[in-house]
Design an enzyme around this catalytic site. Structure first.
Site, PDB file in Angstrom:
ATOM      1  NE  ARG A 146      57.081 -20.164  23.006  1.00  0.00           N
ATOM      2  CZ  ARG A 146      57.685 -21.192  22.415  1.00  0.00           C
ATOM      3  NH1 ARG A 146      58.266 -21.013  21.229  1.00  0.00           N
ATOM      4  NH2 ARG A 146      57.702 -22.372  22.962  1.00  0.00           N
ATOM      5  CG  ASP A 151      57.468 -20.756  26.571  1.00  0.00           C
ATOM      6  OD1 ASP A 151      56.288 -20.371  26.707  1.00  0.00           O
ATOM      7  OD2 ASP A 151      57.763 -21.840  26.046  1.00  0.00           O
ATOM      8  N   GLY A 155      46.105 -31.282  20.706  1.00  0.00           N
ATOM      9  CA  GLY A 155      45.150 -31.423  21.799  1.00  0.00           C
ATOM     10  C   GLY A 155      43.791 -30.839  21.479  1.00  0.00           C
ATOM     11  CD  GLU A 163      52.316 -20.733  22.590  1.00  0.00           C
ATOM     12  OE1 GLU A 163      53.162 -21.151  23.380  1.00  0.00           O
ATOM     13  OE2 GLU A 163      52.332 -21.001  21.375  1.00  0.00           O
TER      14      GLU A 163
END
Length: 394
Positions: A87, A144, A328, A381
């Site tokens: 990433r 990203d 979240g 991810e």
């Protein structure tokens, strides 16, 4: 036989890896500090195993990785890793796409080192170690910010001279794009959500952002040239007046790199509470009557709600708001506090359903009335990175 892909997600506070066989995860490895030494937690088929490494920093995490993977049978010594996905969080047009890690890539990354030293430094160290350890193995840099290439100029630009902005590649690139791609894929794959047009995604974790999507494409997001812009996070200040930042720099006699570090690592929830950057700990302290913890949480929820409302303005309305990321997905109380601030926009929760929705494995609708949906959607991810690596190498 499915190709083996190693996913690397370097950070300043931890090193995360995952092993995939095709698009199926075989296991995760998470290096983090525990009592000033590095430990590695390996998760395979829902079971965890912890290894004490004796290392004092993350410099040797990459070297330790392969030995632990062999010990746990995640990878056999006779097996070959097809490719590695890393990433990448870096500003610049070059980094809005996925790239093979070669000398051209490393040169481009070096160029932006001074623009975003905290994020680029960790990536540079990681890819260099991976190249040493896995000689001959393809390493793919997964952007990203690629998800935000669809943003129109009105939301991508800053109010500065256009020629200067173009020459220096200064624009709002946006981040958390890998997570957003994962969430979008889930929603598009579920029948009842396919027809949603205007969606706001709140990725809430140690880093936080909100993104406006129209027809599943990003049109606006809270993060800008770097992830520092936008919402306040665990240790990030978020949006701050440049004059205020300059005064802090002068008063504390900080260098450019030090002021960036201050605003990224010594601010946010940690600075406001003066106790912790962990929302779970702050909620406990709030229950005990800690005023600073309560203020930090109230400010955080207010900023998130304001960010969601701002994205709704970008969209000219909102069909659904999505909560994802570790906070979240897991914190019912924080979701409730955020949505309570948005009831004037038609956002309402089913109190009980929200309360029992804690880190779900599938999409959960926690809204209580027809109109604006409130959804909790798990993000992955690592899976998104693995898929993009497999697509890249063909």
């Amino acid at each position: 036989m499915d190709k083996i892909v190693l996913v690397a997600n370097p950070g300043s506070a931890s090193r995360k890896y995952a092993v995939y066989r095709g698009s199926v995860v075989a296991g995760d490895l998470h290096f983090e500090f525990e009592r000033k030494t590095v430990v590695c937690t390996v998760k395979i088929a829902g079971k965890s195993q912890k290894f004490k490494t004796g290392a004092k920093n993350f410099d040797s995490a990459t070297k330790l990785l392969l030995g632990i993977a062999y010990r746990t049978n995640l990878i056999k010594p006779s097996e070959k890793i097809a490719a590695i996905g890393v990433r990448v969080v870096a500003p610049g047009d070059f980094f809005t796409g996925d790239h093979l890690v070669n000398q051209t890539f490393l040169t481009e990354l070096e160029k932006v080192r001074s623009s975003a030293p905290l994020h680029v430094e960790a990536t540079l160290k990681e890819v260099r170690e991976l190249k040493k350890l896995f000689k001959g193995t393809k390493i793919v840099a997964i952007s990203d910010s690629a998800f935000h290439r669809s943003m129109p100029a009105i939301y991508k630009s800053y109010g500065i001279n256009t020629k200067l902005a173009q020459r220096l590649s200064i624009k709002r690139y946006g981040y958390h794009g890998i997570s957003l791609a994962s969430v979008t894929s889930r929603l598009q794959g579920a029948g009842r959500y396919k027809k949603l047009k205007k969606v706001v995604v709140a990725h809430l974790g140690s880093g936080c952002s909100v993104t406006a999507m129209h027809n599943w494409q990003s049109i606006n997001t809270s993060m800008g040239y770097s992830p520092l812009e936008g919402l306040m996070s665990s240790t990030r200040a978020g949006l701050i007046d440049i004059s205020a930042a300059s005064k802090i720099k002068r008063e504390l006699k900080l260098s450019d790199v030090q002021i960036e570090s201050y605003l990224n690592k010594q601010s946010g929830l940690l600075a406001l509470s003066e106790k912790s950057d962990d929302l779970r700990e702050l909620l406990k302290l709030e229950k005990q009557g800690n005023i600073r913890a309560k203020f930090a949480i109230d400010m955080w929820t207010s900023r998130v709600a304001m960010g969601i409302a701002d994205m709704a303005v970008s969209l000219g309305g909102c069909d659904a708001v999505v909560f994802t990321g570790t906070v979240g997905q897991r914190s019912a109380i924080l979701r409730r506090r955020i949505v309570e601030r948005l009831e004037f926009l038609g956002f309402y929760l089913k109190t009980r359903k929200n309360a029992v929705t804690l880190n779900p494995k599938e999409i959960i609708d926690i809204s209580s009335r027809s109109g604006v949906m409130v959804l909790v959607v798990p993000t992955d991810e690592n899976l998104e990175i693995a898929r993009r690596v497999l697509k890249f190498i063909g």
